[in-house]
Design a protein around this motif. Structure first.
Motif, PDB file in Angstrom:
ATOM      1  N   GLN A  76      -7.136 -14.103 -18.609  1.00 32.89           N
ATOM      2  CA  GLN A  76      -6.940 -13.309 -17.414  1.00 32.89           C
ATOM      3  C   GLN A  76      -8.240 -12.634 -17.025  1.00 32.89           C
ATOM      4  O   GLN A  76      -9.099 -12.370 -17.847  1.00 32.89           O
ATOM      5  CB  GLN A  76      -5.859 -12.256 -17.642  1.00 32.89           C
ATOM      6  N   GLY A  77      -8.361 -12.365 -15.749  1.00 33.81           N
ATOM      7  CA  GLY A  77      -9.521 -11.688 -15.230  1.00 33.81           C
ATOM      8  C   GLY A  77      -9.345 -11.584 -13.739  1.00 33.81           C
ATOM      9  O   GLY A  77      -8.729 -12.444 -13.124  1.00 33.81           O
ATOM     10  N   LYS A 347     -19.199  12.986 -28.634  1.00 34.11           N
ATOM     11  CA  LYS A 347     -19.443  11.815 -27.789  1.00 34.11           C
ATOM     12  C   LYS A 347     -19.179  10.570 -28.636  1.00 34.11           C
ATOM     13  O   LYS A 347     -19.677  10.462 -29.756  1.00 34.11           O
ATOM     14  CB  LYS A 347     -20.890  11.826 -27.300  1.00 34.11           C
ATOM     15  N   SER A 349     -19.564   6.613 -29.202  1.00 31.99           N
ATOM     16  CA  SER A 349     -20.447   5.564 -28.707  1.00 31.99           C
ATOM     17  C   SER A 349     -19.961   4.161 -29.050  1.00 31.99           C
ATOM     18  O   SER A 349     -20.123   3.256 -28.267  1.00 31.99           O
ATOM     19  CB  SER A 349     -21.860   5.759 -29.249  1.00 31.99           C
ATOM     20  N   ARG A 350     -19.369   3.948 -30.189  1.00 32.24           N
ATOM     21  CA  ARG A 350     -18.943   2.589 -30.514  1.00 32.24           C
ATOM     22  C   ARG A 350     -17.858   2.639 -31.577  1.00 32.24           C
ATOM     23  O   ARG A 350     -17.725   3.634 -32.303  1.00 32.24           O
ATOM     24  CB  ARG A 350     -20.123   1.760 -31.010  1.00 32.24           C
ATOM     25  N   ASP A 351     -17.059   1.581 -31.651  1.00 30.78           N
ATOM     26  CA  ASP A 351     -15.982   1.490 -32.632  1.00 30.78           C
ATOM     27  C   ASP A 351     -16.135   0.191 -33.424  1.00 30.78           C
ATOM     28  O   ASP A 351     -16.618  -0.799 -32.912  1.00 30.78           O
ATOM     29  CB  ASP A 351     -14.614   1.458 -31.938  1.00 30.78           C
ATOM     30  N   TYR A 352     -15.714   0.256 -34.651  1.00 29.34           N
ATOM     31  CA  TYR A 352     -15.610  -0.955 -35.461  1.00 29.34           C
ATOM     32  C   TYR A 352     -14.215  -0.982 -36.081  1.00 29.34           C
ATOM     33  O   TYR A 352     -13.597   0.068 -36.266  1.00 29.34           O
ATOM     34  CB  TYR A 352     -16.603  -0.972 -36.624  1.00 29.34           C
ATOM     35  N   LEU A 417     -32.723  17.015 -36.170  1.00 29.92           N
ATOM     36  CA  LEU A 417     -32.228  15.646 -36.207  1.00 29.92           C
ATOM     37  C   LEU A 417     -33.193  14.712 -36.936  1.00 29.92           C
ATOM     38  O   LEU A 417     -32.823  13.938 -37.780  1.00 29.92           O
ATOM     39  CB  LEU A 417     -32.000  15.147 -34.778  1.00 29.92           C
ATOM     40  N   VAL A 424     -34.985   7.671 -39.093  1.00 36.35           N
ATOM     41  CA  VAL A 424     -33.704   7.288 -39.685  1.00 36.35           C
ATOM     42  C   VAL A 424     -33.036   6.288 -38.753  1.00 36.35           C
ATOM     43  O   VAL A 424     -32.721   6.624 -37.611  1.00 36.35           O
ATOM     44  CB  VAL A 424     -32.795   8.509 -39.906  1.00 36.35           C
ATOM     45  N   LEU A 425     -32.882   5.065 -39.216  1.00 35.13           N
ATOM     46  CA  LEU A 425     -32.255   4.028 -38.402  1.00 35.13           C
ATOM     47  C   LEU A 425     -30.828   3.831 -38.873  1.00 35.13           C
ATOM     48  O   LEU A 425     -30.584   3.515 -40.040  1.00 35.13           O
ATOM     49  CB  LEU A 425     -33.022   2.711 -38.530  1.00 35.13           C
ATOM     50  N   HIS A 426     -29.867   3.998 -37.945  1.00 37.26           N
ATOM     51  CA  HIS A 426     -28.463   3.728 -38.265  1.00 37.26           C
ATOM     52  C   HIS A 426     -28.152   2.325 -37.769  1.00 37.26           C
ATOM     53  O   HIS A 426     -28.024   2.097 -36.580  1.00 37.26           O
ATOM     54  CB  HIS A 426     -27.554   4.746 -37.588  1.00 37.26           C
ATOM     55  N   GLY A 427     -28.060   1.411 -38.669  1.00 33.26           N
ATOM     56  CA  GLY A 427     -27.755   0.038 -38.294  1.00 33.26           C
ATOM     57  C   GLY A 427     -26.295  -0.257 -38.511  1.00 33.26           C
ATOM     58  O   GLY A 427     -25.441   0.632 -38.501  1.00 33.26           O
ATOM     59  N   ALA A 428     -26.005  -1.541 -38.683  1.00 30.91           N
ATOM     60  CA  ALA A 428     -24.620  -1.943 -38.885  1.00 30.91           C
ATOM     61  C   ALA A 428     -24.138  -1.529 -40.277  1.00 30.91           C
ATOM     62  O   ALA A 428     -22.946  -1.345 -40.505  1.00 30.91           O
ATOM     63  CB  ALA A 428     -24.497  -3.447 -38.720  1.00 30.91           C
ATOM     64  N   ASP A 429     -25.062  -1.380 -41.191  1.00 32.09           N
ATOM     65  CA  ASP A 429     -24.666  -0.986 -42.540  1.00 32.09           C
ATOM     66  C   ASP A 429     -24.328   0.495 -42.573  1.00 32.09           C
ATOM     67  O   ASP A 429     -24.764   1.276 -41.741  1.00 32.09           O
ATOM     68  CB  ASP A 429     -25.813  -1.270 -43.526  1.00 32.09           C
TER      69      ASP A 429
ATOM     70  N   GLU B 109     -32.419  -5.991 -38.253  1.00 29.65           N
ATOM     71  CA  GLU B 109     -31.566  -6.594 -39.280  1.00 29.65           C
ATOM     72  C   GLU B 109     -31.378  -8.090 -39.077  1.00 29.65           C
ATOM     73  O   GLU B 109     -31.035  -8.812 -40.001  1.00 29.65           O
ATOM     74  CB  GLU B 109     -30.213  -5.881 -39.301  1.00 29.65           C
ATOM     75  N   ALA B 205     -24.583  -2.387 -33.838  1.00 29.66           N
ATOM     76  CA  ALA B 205     -23.951  -3.638 -34.267  1.00 29.66           C
ATOM     77  C   ALA B 205     -22.969  -4.040 -33.175  1.00 29.66           C
ATOM     78  O   ALA B 205     -21.817  -3.625 -33.177  1.00 29.66           O
ATOM     79  CB  ALA B 205     -23.231  -3.460 -35.591  1.00 29.66           C
ATOM     80  N   TYR B 234     -19.080  -9.840 -16.204  1.00 33.87           N
ATOM     81  CA  TYR B 234     -17.669 -10.026 -15.871  1.00 33.87           C
ATOM     82  C   TYR B 234     -16.990  -8.664 -15.925  1.00 33.87           C
ATOM     83  O   TYR B 234     -17.073  -7.953 -16.915  1.00 33.87           O
ATOM     84  CB  TYR B 234     -17.041 -10.961 -16.902  1.00 33.87           C
TER      85      TYR B 234
END
Lengths: 607, 288
Positions: A76-77, A347, A349-352, A417, A424-429, B109, B205, B234
């Motif tokens: 759908q779209g 705030k 910013s992203r969810d996993y 900060l 300080v890098l916050h990556g996926a880990d 990474e 990520a 999109y």
């Protein structure tokens, strides 16, 4: 032969709409077969395209021979923006997958598959599907028979069959139900086609397989007058995704059996045989409305919830992870993310999300981890209130709500900060990377703006660029023309004389013009004669020297001028000669000049 | 900053304007950003630099370089890479930009994926081409074109002169070869900067989904700083989500939320932001 369930779903594919219709609105319906047998599934792919924002879901029209099993929107779209191309196009595209099951023999005309867009009903291209009576395979679903009875009727023996054993015949939507596929055989069993009893054996469920122990031994069981060896082929937990009756129709499963041929020596043999399954049904009840909490989002099972943060003292503008873990019994892959309380000082910013499930004691257990990357906006002591998880517990048959513990944060000032000299890098880990900036060759910022404040536009958009491209071409072209002209003037005498004729005659006529007023007649008429004869010589490339008037007349006529021009020219020259040598009337000089110019202009048109 | 722009006179010849001093407000904000950076208040420095870009429409290589530095020092690797890439478009031979971009990419990474861009001869040629801006290459091409035209004119008018007749063939072939080589460079740079939309993953990520929405599975995710190519955008009106279809360095394609992707072409990003981001949402490039 493939058969499928006969779930009658109260699915009404009709609906809300808005917008207007244009010519591009289309609906296409494509069946996967035009001939099926009673009990077979028919899959219809429907695609709706329209250039408006809203359109209804398609309506299949009356179904005489088929029963609707399932209808889902697979894509759908409502708006597609094509950027960097030739403009943008706004369309909606929706694709549906409709599963029907054939119930009666006959021919079904699908000519009323429609969609309602902007008040208009668009109909798909009609098609026909022929439903044939079953041949040789399983019976129609209405004729429920046990697998062994079917086998006995067909083969006259019931040496083997598969019994599909459901833990219970009734369950709630998304509640786990154990199913076991048991092979009954009077012979030995070697292996079987594992794909035959796959995730689609029961339609409309999510199936989680339970790993069976290796080297399991068959059980002996007496059924009627026969003793069977009973092997468990597969064990799984079914999670029905909608209410109604789910039925697994009888199917044949390829099984490799072992047996011994008795004789002087007992010989072991193996054969692939089709082993039928029995019909199995599960009635799925909808979740009760009574007692449904406000936070309920569809999660079913028995769960606990906890929340934790990776940093209880984040800085303003910095980041920390809020990890919410839900664990317990049930289909954890279907656990909906808990709703975070709306906090103005945070705030998001992203969810996993991460799901992990396992089976134990014939049940599905597991955990769902939801991580929210958050950034505080205010300094001071802040509290994340308890996070609620509402679910329906099939064991108690009521809704329950679990809460996490509140979390208190000490939000630091923003200048703290960044660590001094550290990045300080916050990556996926989960663990951030800390870099000592003094230990690497990291260049400092520039102290002054160099160059234009704004990027200049590309050169090809400027007039001067194209002028520089075109000007040399024009220069080259002009040079070629000039040089060629020069070359021809040198090498082609006729061309050179013709090119100079007009210029020379005008100069001579100017001398005649000067002689006209005050000059004597001999000078004036001599100049006119020289002008005209010289022009004819140069323009027509004639050798006039020593020619008589008759010879000149012949030469002029040979150039095919307009009729009478040669005669007029000779007559004019004779008149000029007469005035020149025998006297003239004073009023004739203007007429002579005019006539000479007219003759020259007329001869200029002759090539 | 590098001052090795030997092609600049040619570019100026082709019609660029003289460099003007920055307006006072621009200079002031730039200086305040630098002061905040020196005081290790990187978030504040980012704010000043971003204000210059978004409110004063400044697009200067030095500014992007400083902004990349501030983002990296603030722990935002994705936006650091993004702004270094922007700086390189304007200052392609600047050693500081190249050095800091190389440093930052060490902490990327998915560094293996990022480094897979270079290695063979073709990539070496591409690397040489990328050392010049589009305008520099265009200026060089026009200059060679003018030299060729002048040689042809001399040959036409003074072809009988011995020196011209001897030198002309060499000039002709060198100029034609130069036109072809530089022309290919112009075409490549134009395609890279104007036709292909180079973008950088800015989320730590970003899940790469098989379709434009949270309801599509995400088989894998890409880390901040990965350079990708934006294929299309999109917008799902039902949910208000806007997804970008991207091509990864290894050729895979997938979908990720638009706000997790930064376009190297900042003007294109501003146009996208204006079109898709709600008015009450924070700007796409604001420090998260």
């Amino acid at each position: 032969m493939r058969t499928a369930s006969a779930v009658r779903l109260p699915v009404l594919l009709v609906v809300l709409l808005a917008g207007t219709v244009r010519a591009e609105t289309t609906i296409t319906a494509t069946p996967n077969a035009t001939t099926v047998q009673v009990g077979d599934q028919l899959l219809i792919e429907i695609e709706v395209q329209a250039d408006v924002d809203h359109a209804s879901d398609p309506d299949l029209g009356p179904l005489e021979l088929f029963e609707l099993v399932n209808a889902v929107r697979t894509f759908q779209g409502t708006q597609i923006q094509s950027i960097f191309g030739a403009g943008q196009k706004v369309t909606i595209t929706r694709r549906y997958q409709v599963v029907l099951i054939a119930r009666k023999e006959g021919e079904q005309l699908f000519n009323r598959i429609t969609v309602n867009v902007g008040g208009r009903t668009i109909t798909a291209q009609p098609f026909r599907v022929t439903v044939l009576q079953q041949v040789g395979g399983a019976q129609a679903p209405s004729q429920q028979q046990s697998a062994s009875e079917q086998l006995r009727q067909r083969l006259g023996r019931d040496e083997y069959f598969i019994d599909v054993q459901l833990e219970k015949n009734e369950a709630y939507v998304r509640e786990g139900v154990l199913v076991r596929f048991m092979l009954y055989s009077i012979y030995g069993f070697s292996r079987w086609d594992g794909n035959a009893i796959g995730p689609n054996f029961f339609p409309g469920v999510q199936q989680v397989d339970i790993e069976l122990p290796q080297n399991r031994q068959p059980q002996k069981q007496r059924v009627g007058d026969k003793t069977y060896q009973v092997y468990e082929l597969r064990r799984a937990v079914l999670f029905p995704i909608r209410s109604g009756t789910i039925t697994a129709e009888p199917q044949n499963v390829k099984v490799l059996i072992e047996y011994y041929v008795r004789g002087f020596f007992a010989m072991r043999q193996q054969d692939w045989v089709d082993v039928p399954t029995n019909r199995a049904s599960l009635h799925v009840k909808p979740l009760p409305e009574e007692g449904k909490p406000e936070q309920f989002a569809g999660t079913v099972g028995q769960y606990k919830i906890k929340a934790e943060v990776d940093n209880a003292a984040p800085a303003v503008g910095g980041g920390f992870l809020l990890r919410v873990t839900v664990w317990g019994e049930g289909n954890v892959n279907a656990v909906e993310p808990p709703t975070l309380p709306d906090l103005p000082w945070l705030k998001r910013s992203r969810d996993y999300s991460k799901f992990d499930s396992q089976t134990r004691d014939n049940k599905v257990w597991g955990s769902a981890v939801f991580e929210y990357a958050l950034s505080p906006l205010e300094q001071g002591e802040k509290t994340i209130p308890p996070i609620a998880l509402a679910f329906f517990n099939p064991a108690t048959q009521r809704y329950e709500v679990e809460y996490s513990q509140p979390i208190t944060l000490q939000v630091q000032a923003p200048q703290e900060l960044s660590l001094d000299g550290k990045v300080v890098l916050h990556g996926a880990d989960y663990e951030p990377t800390v870099i000592d900036i003094n230990a690497i060759d990291f260049r400092h910022i520039a102290s002054a703006l160099i160059g234009d404040v704004r990027e200049g536009r590309p050169l090809y958009l400027g007039f001067f660029f194209w002028f520089l491209l075109v000007a040399p071409l024009l220069l080259l072209g002009a040079s070629l023309v000039i040089l060629r002209e020069q070359q021809r003037m040198v090498t082609d005498e006729a061309y050179a004389r013709r090119r100079s004729a007009s210029r020379v005659v005008r100069r001579t006529l100017r001398q005649a013009e000067q002689a006209k007023n005050g000059g004597d007649a001999r000078t004036f008429y001599g100049a006119v004669d020289r002008a005209l004869v010289g022009f004819l010589r140069d323009h027509l490339h004639l050798e006039t020297l020593g020619m008589t008037r008759e010879q000149l007349h012949q030469a002029l006529v040979s150039r095919l001028p307009e009729p009478g021009l040669a005669d007029e020219t000779i007559a004019f020259l004779e008149t000029v000669d007469r005035f020149r040598f025998a006297g003239e009337q004073t009023t004739t000089r203007d007429e002579v000049m005019t006539q000479a110019e007219q003759l020259i202009r007329r001869w200029e048109r002759v090539r | 900053m590098s001052k090795t722009s030997w092609l600049v006179p040619l570019v100026l010849l082709a019609g660029t304007t003289a460099v003007a001093a920055p307006p006072a407000v621009v200079q002031e904000l730039f200086d305040r950003g630098n002061a905040a950076y020196d005081a290790r208040r990187f978030a504040e420095a980012i704010q000043h630099y971003e204000t210059l870009i978004h409110k004063h429409d400044v697009s200067n290589g030095v500014l992007f370089y400083n902004l990349g530095n501030a983002y990296f020092r603030n722990g935002d690797l994705g936006r650091a890479v993004l702004n270094y890439r922007r700086a390189l478009r304007l200052l392609p031979r600047d050693r500081n930009v190249r050095q800091n971009l190389a440093v930052v990419l060490k902490y990327h990474e998915d560094a293996d994926t990022a480094r897979s861009e270079s290695g063979d001869l073709w990539q070496a040629l591409v690397s040489v081409r990328r050392r010049y801006t589009l305008n520099e290459l265009l200026g060089a091409w026009v200059s060679i074109y003018l030299i060729l035209a002048a040689a042809l004119l001399l040959r036409l008018w003074l072809g009988q002169v011995g020196g011209v007749r001897v030198v002309f063939p060499y000039v002709l072939w060198i100029a034609v070869a130069g036109l072809v080589v530089v022309g290919l460079g112009v075409a490549g740079t134009f395609a890279e900067q104007r036709l292909r939309q180079e973008a950088v993953i800015v989320a730590p990520a970003a899940p790469i989904r098989t379709g434009p929405g949270n309801d599509y599975p995400a088989p894998f995710s890409m880390s901040a700083g990965t350079v990708v190519r934006l294929l299309e955008v999109y917008n799902r009106q039902e949910s208000g989500e806007t997804y970008a279809k991207i091509e990864l360095p290894n050729g895979f394609e997938g979908w990720t939320p638009l706000e997790w992707v930064g376009l190297v072409d900042w003007k294109a990003e501003q146009r996208l932001s204006a079109r898709y981001v709600p008015a009450n949402a924070p700007p796409i490039t604001a420090g998260d």
